[in-house]
Design a protein around this motif. Structure first.
Motif, mmCIF file in Angstrom:
data_model
loop_
_atom_site.group_PDB
_atom_site.id
_atom_site.type_symbol
_atom_site.label_atom_id
_atom_site.label_comp_id
_atom_site.label_asym_id
_atom_site.label_seq_id
_atom_site.Cartn_x
_atom_site.Cartn_y
_atom_site.Cartn_z
ATOM 1 N N TYR A 145 6.182 7.966 -6.606
ATOM 2 C CA TYR A 145 5.044 7.636 -5.753
ATOM 3 C C TYR A 145 3.947 8.697 -5.911
ATOM 4 O O TYR A 145 4.202 9.841 -6.280
ATOM 5 N N GLN B 50 0.807 10.344 -3.448
ATOM 6 C CA GLN B 50 0.323 10.426 -2.074
ATOM 7 C C GLN B 50 -0.878 11.363 -2.015
ATOM 8 O O GLN B 50 -0.743 12.561 -2.277
ATOM 9 N N SER C 203 -1.030 7.631 2.851
ATOM 10 C CA SER C 203 0.255 6.979 2.663
ATOM 11 C C SER C 203 0.705 7.071 1.208
ATOM 12 O O SER C 203 0.062 7.694 0.372
ATOM 13 N N LEU C 204 1.810 6.426 0.919
ATOM 14 C CA LEU C 204 2.413 6.486 -0.405
ATOM 15 C C LEU C 204 2.048 5.247 -1.221
ATOM 16 O O LEU C 204 2.090 4.128 -0.717
ATOM 17 N N LEU D 139 3.234 3.337 -4.721
ATOM 18 C CA LEU D 139 4.278 3.294 -5.744
ATOM 19 C C LEU D 139 3.645 3.274 -7.124
ATOM 20 O O LEU D 139 2.796 2.421 -7.417
ATOM 21 N N GLU E 42 3.609 -0.418 -11.450
ATOM 22 C CA GLU E 42 2.848 -1.213 -10.492
ATOM 23 C C GLU E 42 1.424 -1.391 -11.000
ATOM 24 O O GLU E 42 0.966 -0.663 -11.896
ATOM 25 N N LEU F 90 5.779 12.149 -5.582
ATOM 26 C CA LEU F 90 7.083 12.139 -4.920
ATOM 27 C C LEU F 90 8.077 11.288 -5.688
ATOM 28 O O LEU F 90 7.755 10.190 -6.138
ATOM 29 N N LEU G 62 3.545 13.128 10.188
ATOM 30 C CA LEU G 62 2.987 11.839 9.777
ATOM 31 C C LEU G 62 4.088 10.796 9.884
ATOM 32 O O LEU G 62 5.139 10.935 9.255
ATOM 33 N N LEU H 223 5.339 7.063 9.188
ATOM 34 C CA LEU H 223 5.075 5.981 8.246
ATOM 35 C C LEU H 223 6.030 4.825 8.499
ATOM 36 O O LEU H 223 7.231 5.039 8.631
ATOM 37 N N TYR I 4 9.926 -7.094 -3.916
ATOM 38 C CA TYR I 4 11.046 -6.179 -3.997
ATOM 39 C C TYR I 4 10.660 -4.764 -3.615
ATOM 40 O O TYR I 4 11.494 -3.968 -3.273
ATOM 41 N N PHE J 36 4.326 0.599 2.153
ATOM 42 C CA PHE J 36 4.107 1.601 3.181
ATOM 43 C C PHE J 36 2.791 1.349 3.911
ATOM 44 O O PHE J 36 1.792 0.948 3.312
ATOM 45 N N GLY J 37 2.812 1.608 5.230
ATOM 46 C CA GLY J 37 1.584 1.644 5.994
ATOM 47 C C GLY J 37 0.838 2.936 5.700
ATOM 48 O O GLY J 37 1.355 3.827 5.028
ATOM 49 N N LYS J 38 -0.377 3.056 6.226
ATOM 50 C CA LYS J 38 -1.192 4.243 5.960
ATOM 51 C C LYS J 38 -0.749 5.447 6.776
ATOM 52 O O LYS J 38 -1.151 6.568 6.491
ATOM 53 N N GLY J 39 0.081 5.209 7.784
ATOM 54 C CA GLY J 39 0.618 6.329 8.537
ATOM 55 C C GLY J 39 -0.154 6.661 9.802
ATOM 56 O O GLY J 39 -1.345 6.357 9.925
#
Lengths: 114, 111
Positions: free
Chosen positions: A35, A37, A42-43, A45, A58, A92, B86, B88, B97, B101-104
């Protein structure tokens, strides 16, 4: 849960160079992911590292820019190639038991490009 | 397009206060997870919810999965400075699949 070690923890690199980040897990795992960040964000992929075959990338990420290796079930590398300041980020590594399953993360590599 | 919307984005409260963080989507999720990330570290899994209407408690943290499995909330009772970080949310839809993730939500709890 698995213990995940990432190296280096941080680095400052020159524009145009490449850096390889290593991810070592203390047990065999099915899935390994990489990932990106941005600080405080946020993360996103980058790709799924597949053991013995090419990684699955991705949208927006390509193999030439982010080549990934996974020679066995406990180790993977991500290379950030021909770096520019826009590549400054936290990278990450994570592991999981399968698609959509909870993931466990390494502490990340903080990369700054000058 | 962000599949999971988290609110609020930032939250600064005093020790002892209660707070709720929301994670919303128009999509149905087969499972949803909450992570907490502290500065300089990777995200740490707090909980996974899989059943609509499910409620899970982790000490002062209460997690709820919506009946329709499109939303979730995290409630912290009597927040402490150690809760700073943070938060998440992340989930997988039935049609994908990958873990989205949300932005936090960045939480700061001051003494």
């Amino acid at each position: 849960s698995a213990v995940i070690s990432q190296k280096p923890s941080r680095d400052i690199c020159q524009r145009g160079t490449s850096l390889t980040i290593q991810c070592q897990v203390d047990s065999q795992v099915t899935m390994m992911f990489w990932y990106r960040q941005q600080p405080g964000q946020s993360l996103t992929l980058i790709a799924t590292a597949n053991q013995g075959s090419e990684a699955t990338y991705e949208s927006g990420f390509v193999i030439d820019k982010f080549p990934i290796s996974r020679p066995n079930l406990t180790f993977s590398t991500l290379t950030v190639s021909n770096m520019s300041p826009e590549d400054s980020s936290i990278y990450l590594c994570s592991v999981g038991a399968g698609w959509g399953q909870p993931q466990h993360f390494g502490d990340g590599t903080r990369l700054s490009i000058l | 397009t962000q599949l999971l919307e988290q609110s609020p984005q930032f939250l600064s409260i005093q020790e002892g206060e209660n707070l709720t963080v929301y994670c919303n989507s128009s999509s149905v999720f087969s499972s949803l997870q909450w992570y907490r990330q502290e500065p300089g570290e990777g995200p740490v899994l707090l909980v996974t919810v899989v059943t609509g209407g499910e409620v899970k408690k982790l000490k002062r943290l209460t997690f709820q999965f919506g009946d329709a499995r499109k939303d979730s909330s995290l409630h912290i009772t009597a927040a402490q400075p150690g809760d700073t970080g943070l938060y998440l949310c992340a989930g997988t839809t039935n049609s994908g699949y990958a873990l989205n993730f949300g932005k936090g939500t960045s939480l700061l709890v001051t003494p």
